[in-house]
Write an enzyme that holds these catalytic residues in place. Structure first.
Site, PDB file in Angstrom:
ATOM      1  N   ALA A 127       9.406  44.643  27.590  1.00  0.00           N
ATOM      2  CA  ALA A 127       8.439  43.578  27.325  1.00  0.00           C
ATOM      3  C   ALA A 127       8.600  42.997  25.931  1.00  0.00           C
ATOM      4  O   ALA A 127       8.271  43.638  24.925  1.00  0.00           O
ATOM      5  CB  ALA A 127       7.019  44.129  27.497  1.00  0.00           C
ATOM      6  N   PRO A 131       2.560  35.110  26.049  1.00  0.00           N
ATOM      7  CA  PRO A 131       2.121  33.768  26.455  1.00  0.00           C
ATOM      8  C   PRO A 131       2.539  32.698  25.436  1.00  0.00           C
ATOM      9  O   PRO A 131       2.874  31.582  25.814  1.00  0.00           O
ATOM     10  CB  PRO A 131       0.594  33.900  26.525  1.00  0.00           C
ATOM     11  CG  PRO A 131       0.361  35.351  26.814  1.00  0.00           C
ATOM     12  CD  PRO A 131       1.455  36.094  26.114  1.00  0.00           C
ATOM     13  N   GLY A 132       2.603  33.046  24.161  1.00  0.00           N
ATOM     14  CA  GLY A 132       2.968  32.058  23.143  1.00  0.00           C
ATOM     15  C   GLY A 132       4.388  32.212  22.618  1.00  0.00           C
ATOM     16  O   GLY A 132       4.760  31.581  21.629  1.00  0.00           O
ATOM     17  N   SER A 135      11.110  31.513  24.864  1.00  0.00           N
ATOM     18  CA  SER A 135      12.400  31.171  24.236  1.00  0.00           C
ATOM     19  C   SER A 135      12.354  31.507  22.744  1.00  0.00           C
ATOM     20  O   SER A 135      13.322  32.005  22.173  1.00  0.00           O
ATOM     21  CB  SER A 135      12.673  29.670  24.391  1.00  0.00           C
ATOM     22  OG  SER A 135      12.636  29.303  25.737  1.00  0.00           O
ATOM     23  N   THR A 161       9.230  41.830  34.233  1.00  0.00           N
ATOM     24  CA  THR A 161       9.785  42.312  35.503  1.00  0.00           C
ATOM     25  C   THR A 161       9.452  43.790  35.682  1.00  0.00           C
ATOM     26  O   THR A 161       9.655  44.587  34.764  1.00  0.00           O
ATOM     27  CB  THR A 161      11.327  42.125  35.512  1.00  0.00           C
ATOM     28  OG1 THR A 161      11.603  40.740  35.325  1.00  0.00           O
ATOM     29  CG2 THR A 161      11.935  42.603  36.824  1.00  0.00           C
ATOM     30  N   GLU A 364      15.861  35.535  30.920  1.00  0.00           N
ATOM     31  CA  GLU A 364      16.881  36.072  30.000  1.00  0.00           C
ATOM     32  C   GLU A 364      17.659  34.953  29.307  1.00  0.00           C
ATOM     33  O   GLU A 364      18.877  35.010  29.165  1.00  0.00           O
ATOM     34  CB  GLU A 364      17.760  37.076  30.738  1.00  0.00           C
ATOM     35  CG  GLU A 364      16.865  38.216  31.221  1.00  0.00           C
ATOM     36  CD  GLU A 364      17.568  39.403  31.799  1.00  0.00           C
ATOM     37  OE1 GLU A 364      18.708  39.668  31.379  1.00  0.00           O
ATOM     38  OE2 GLU A 364      16.959  40.091  32.626  1.00  0.00           O
TER      39      GLU A 364
HETATM   40  C1  LIG Z   1      10.340  36.119  37.008  1.00  0.00           C
HETATM   41  C2  LIG Z   1      10.491  36.323  35.537  1.00  0.00           C
HETATM   42  C3  LIG Z   1      10.865  37.562  35.049  1.00  0.00           C
HETATM   43  C4  LIG Z   1      10.931  37.779  33.661  1.00  0.00           C
HETATM   44  N1  LIG Z   1      11.191  39.052  33.195  1.00  0.00           N
HETATM   45  C5  LIG Z   1      11.024  39.305  31.867  1.00  0.00           C
HETATM   46  C6  LIG Z   1      11.068  40.653  31.371  1.00  0.00           C
HETATM   47  O1  LIG Z   1      11.323  41.608  32.138  1.00  0.00           O
HETATM   48  N2  LIG Z   1      10.812  40.876  30.057  1.00  0.00           N
HETATM   49  C7  LIG Z   1      10.534  39.864  29.200  1.00  0.00           C
HETATM   50  O2  LIG Z   1      10.292  40.138  28.027  1.00  0.00           O
HETATM   51  N3  LIG Z   1      10.508  38.558  29.617  1.00  0.00           N
HETATM   52  C8  LIG Z   1      10.732  38.269  30.931  1.00  0.00           C
HETATM   53  N4  LIG Z   1      10.659  36.964  31.390  1.00  0.00           N
HETATM   54  C9  LIG Z   1      10.380  35.891  30.455  1.00  0.00           C
HETATM   55  C10 LIG Z   1      11.510  34.886  30.308  1.00  0.00           C
HETATM   56  O3  LIG Z   1      12.566  35.433  29.568  1.00  0.00           O
HETATM   57  C11 LIG Z   1      10.919  33.614  29.694  1.00  0.00           C
HETATM   58  O4  LIG Z   1      10.127  32.997  30.688  1.00  0.00           O
HETATM   59  C12 LIG Z   1      11.986  32.660  29.194  1.00  0.00           C
HETATM   60  O5  LIG Z   1      12.645  33.203  28.086  1.00  0.00           O
HETATM   61  C13 LIG Z   1      11.406  31.280  28.829  1.00  0.00           C
HETATM   62  O6  LIG Z   1      10.289  31.403  28.028  1.00  0.00           O
HETATM   63  P1  LIG Z   1       8.959  30.572  28.388  1.00  0.00           P
HETATM   64  O7  LIG Z   1       8.670  30.816  29.822  1.00  0.00           O
HETATM   65  O8  LIG Z   1       7.911  30.930  27.409  1.00  0.00           O
HETATM   66  O9  LIG Z   1       9.349  29.065  28.235  1.00  0.00           O
HETATM   67  P2  LIG Z   1       9.287  28.238  26.846  1.00  0.00           P
HETATM   68  O10 LIG Z   1       9.978  28.998  25.787  1.00  0.00           O
HETATM   69  O11 LIG Z   1       7.885  27.814  26.610  1.00  0.00           O
HETATM   70  O12 LIG Z   1      10.158  26.975  27.221  1.00  0.00           O
HETATM   71  C14 LIG Z   1       9.665  25.904  28.040  1.00  0.00           C
HETATM   72  C15 LIG Z   1      10.811  24.914  28.238  1.00  0.00           C
HETATM   73  O13 LIG Z   1      11.192  24.348  26.997  1.00  0.00           O
HETATM   74  C16 LIG Z   1      12.556  24.590  26.734  1.00  0.00           C
HETATM   75  N5  LIG Z   1      12.749  24.797  25.303  1.00  0.00           N
HETATM   76  C17 LIG Z   1      12.086  25.671  24.509  1.00  0.00           C
HETATM   77  N6  LIG Z   1      12.525  25.582  23.259  1.00  0.00           N
HETATM   78  C18 LIG Z   1      13.474  24.628  23.257  1.00  0.00           C
HETATM   79  C19 LIG Z   1      14.344  24.094  22.265  1.00  0.00           C
HETATM   80  N7  LIG Z   1      14.330  24.516  20.997  1.00  0.00           N
HETATM   81  N8  LIG Z   1      15.231  23.122  22.626  1.00  0.00           N
HETATM   82  C20 LIG Z   1      15.283  22.695  23.901  1.00  0.00           C
HETATM   83  N9  LIG Z   1      14.505  23.169  24.882  1.00  0.00           N
HETATM   84  C21 LIG Z   1      13.618  24.124  24.558  1.00  0.00           C
HETATM   85  C22 LIG Z   1      12.905  25.830  27.561  1.00  0.00           C
HETATM   86  O14 LIG Z   1      14.299  25.944  27.812  1.00  0.00           O
HETATM   87  C23 LIG Z   1      12.076  25.563  28.797  1.00  0.00           C
HETATM   88  O15 LIG Z   1      12.742  24.648  29.623  1.00  0.00           O
HETATM   89  C24 LIG Z   1      10.669  36.719  32.770  1.00  0.00           C
HETATM   90  C25 LIG Z   1      10.348  35.448  33.282  1.00  0.00           C
HETATM   91  C26 LIG Z   1      10.255  35.240  34.640  1.00  0.00           C
HETATM   92  C27 LIG Z   1       9.865  33.869  35.139  1.00  0.00           C
END
Ligand SMILES: Cc1cc2nc3c(=O)[nH]c(=O)nc-3n(C[C@H](O)[C@H](O)[C@H](O)COP(=O)(O)OP(=O)(O)OC[C@H]3O[C@@H](n4cnc5c(N)ncnc54)[C@H](O)[C@@H]3O)c2cc1C
Length: 390
Positions: A127, A131-132, A135, A161, A364
């Site tokens: 983990a 939420p905040g 990426s 996951t 990822e």
């Molecule tokens: C089914 C599932 C399983 C997961 N499993 C895990 C897990 O086991 N452990 C864990 O820690 N996390 C996990 N995640 C989290 C996952 O890694 C994140 O959802 C992912 O990294 C994207 O982060 P976010 O959802 O906050 O999107 P955000 O970071 O909010 O991004 C939103 C959009 O903006 C784009 N964006 C953001 N910054 C930029 C930038 N600088 N330039 C251009 N585009 C940008 C992104 O590419 C995306 O399209 C999981 C997610 C899902 C959906």
């Protein structure tokens, strides 16, 4: 230059293929039936039974060092095996594995967390996302505050996951807000569910789903720190690095399977008195899919090879993840199109793959994050165009 598999690689690949074909694929109809009744495709005891069967075939702990009973396979072989796993949607993976960063555990932690995870007696989740902070993982806020011999964890993780089933979580928390996560301000903790965190299941468009983990004053003993204080972000990136070649390897297997379905369908389905495969429109979709599949295969195998060669794999892996994830989405979409209305039904599993692979462009490291890494490496001159051949 030799693009052939070695005898060993071919033998391992063929044995895995035989196992998947004989033991796993026959479960597909039942998995679909259950999922459509909103149940898990396989329950844990069924997965475990299959894993123990695979162990008898010699497949146990693909990435696990031999001293822990694993195979410690080179990344190229692991990539080939993940491709074979991708050829079925049955939610199966080989047993004897543990999160790569758990090997940084102390001897005591190994007894408590690593060994039972390898043996399948305990389930972990990793983990970092909040939420905040997705990426922008360095922006995490879940805090760990020292209190005598313990740390107190407060905050929330999301999209984790396996988070709803895990017995323990590997949690990256902020231990020094001044320094920032990237500069030694984050630390990884091994946190048993019994210590008081709770999980909330998240519905997604795929089967199964991740969970949010809520930490409300969870007390964790100091001895449960994984690695060093301040090493949390580095460990997080090490954990994510593994998926950069296993995810697209899996995607290649999916693409191989669905493309074959499309070819079979194009050779049998007739419209206007001829097979649909006689139409250039269908032929082009097949040709584009095969071409992109092959391109992804070699990008991904090269990124796995980079790991085995002891080179920095990040640039190659980002290209493999970006291209492999996009490729499988395009291929599944075309295959669905070739099947027409049937492709859209739940009688066939194509719509299931369509929903499943959409995730590959997000988790990822999103497509955009991979592009950021690739372009940044080039712009700052860290990587030359042409990779290791440059
Ligand atoms: C089914 C599932 C399983 C997961 N499993 C895990 C897990 O086991 N452990 C864990 O820690 N996390 C996990 N995640 C989290 C996952 O890694 C994140 O959802 C992912 O990294 C994207 O982060 P976010 O959802 O906050 O999107 P955000 O970071 O909010 O991004 C939103 C959009 O903006 C784009 N964006 C953001 N910054 C930029 C930038 N600088 N330039 C251009 N585009 C940008 C992104 O590419 C995306 O399209 C999981 C997610 C899902 C959906």
């Amino acid at each position: 230059m030799d693009f052939a598999l070695s005898d060993e690689e071919r033998a391992v690949r063929d044995t895995v293929r035989a196992f998947i074909t004989r033991e796993v694929m026959p479960l597909e109809a039942e998995v679909l039936r259950r999922e459509r009744a909103h149940q898990p495709g396989l329950d844990h005891s069924e997965v475990r039974e299959l894993q123990l069967k695979a162990r008898k075939f010699g497949f146990w702990g693909l990435a696990t060092p031999e001293e822990y009973g694993g195979m410690n396979l080179p990344a190229v072989l692991q990539s080939l095996i993940w491709t074979e796993l991708g050829r079925t949607f049955v939610p199966f993976r080989f047993g004897g594995e543990a999160d790569n960063i758990l090997f940084h555990a102390t001897e005591e932690q190994k007894r408590e967390f690593l060994i039972p995870t390898i043996e399948g007696e305990r389930r972990s989740c990793f983990a970092i996302t909040e939420p905040g902070a997705g990426s922008d993982a360095a922006n995490i806020r879940l805090s760990a505050r020292r209190d005598g011999d313990d740390w107190i964890l407060d905050g929330e993780k999301t999209f984790i996951t396996g988070g709803h089933d895990a017995d323990f979580a590997i949690v990256v928390a902020v231990t020094d807000r001044e320094k920032g996560a990237r500069n030694g301000g984050a630390t990884a903790f091994l946190v048993d569910r019994s210590m008081g965190w709770r999980s909330e299941f998240i519905q997604t468009m795929g089967e199964g789903g991740p969970a949010s983990l809520i930490f409300d004053g969870v007390r964790v003993p100091h001895r449960n720190i994984l690695g060093e204080i301040g090493q949390g972000f580095t460990l997080g990136m090490e954990w994510i690095g593994k998926g950069r070649y296993t995810i697209p390897s899996h995607a290649i297997g999916i693409a191989e399977r669905v493309l074959q379905m499309a070819i079979d369908y194009a050779n049998t389905r007739e419209t206007f008195g001829t097979k649909i495969g006689a139409n250039q429109a269908i032929q082009w979709m097949i040709a584009d899919s095969e071409t992109e599949l092959e391109a992804a295969r070699w990008l991904v195998l090269r990124s796995a090879w980079t790991v085995d060669a002891g080179l920095d794999p990040r640039h190659a892996s980002s290209m493999g993840k970006l291209y492999g994830a996009g490729m499988v989405n395009r291929v599944v979409d075309r295959v669905l199109q070739i099947h027409g209305g049937m492709g859209y039904t739940r009688e066939l599993p194509i719509e299931r793959w369509y929903r499943q692979v959409r995730l590959y462009r997000i988790f990822e490291g999103t497509d955009e994050m991979q592009r950021l890494i690739i372009s940044r490496d080039l712009l700052r001159g860290y990587t030359k165009i042409g990779g290791h051949l440059a």
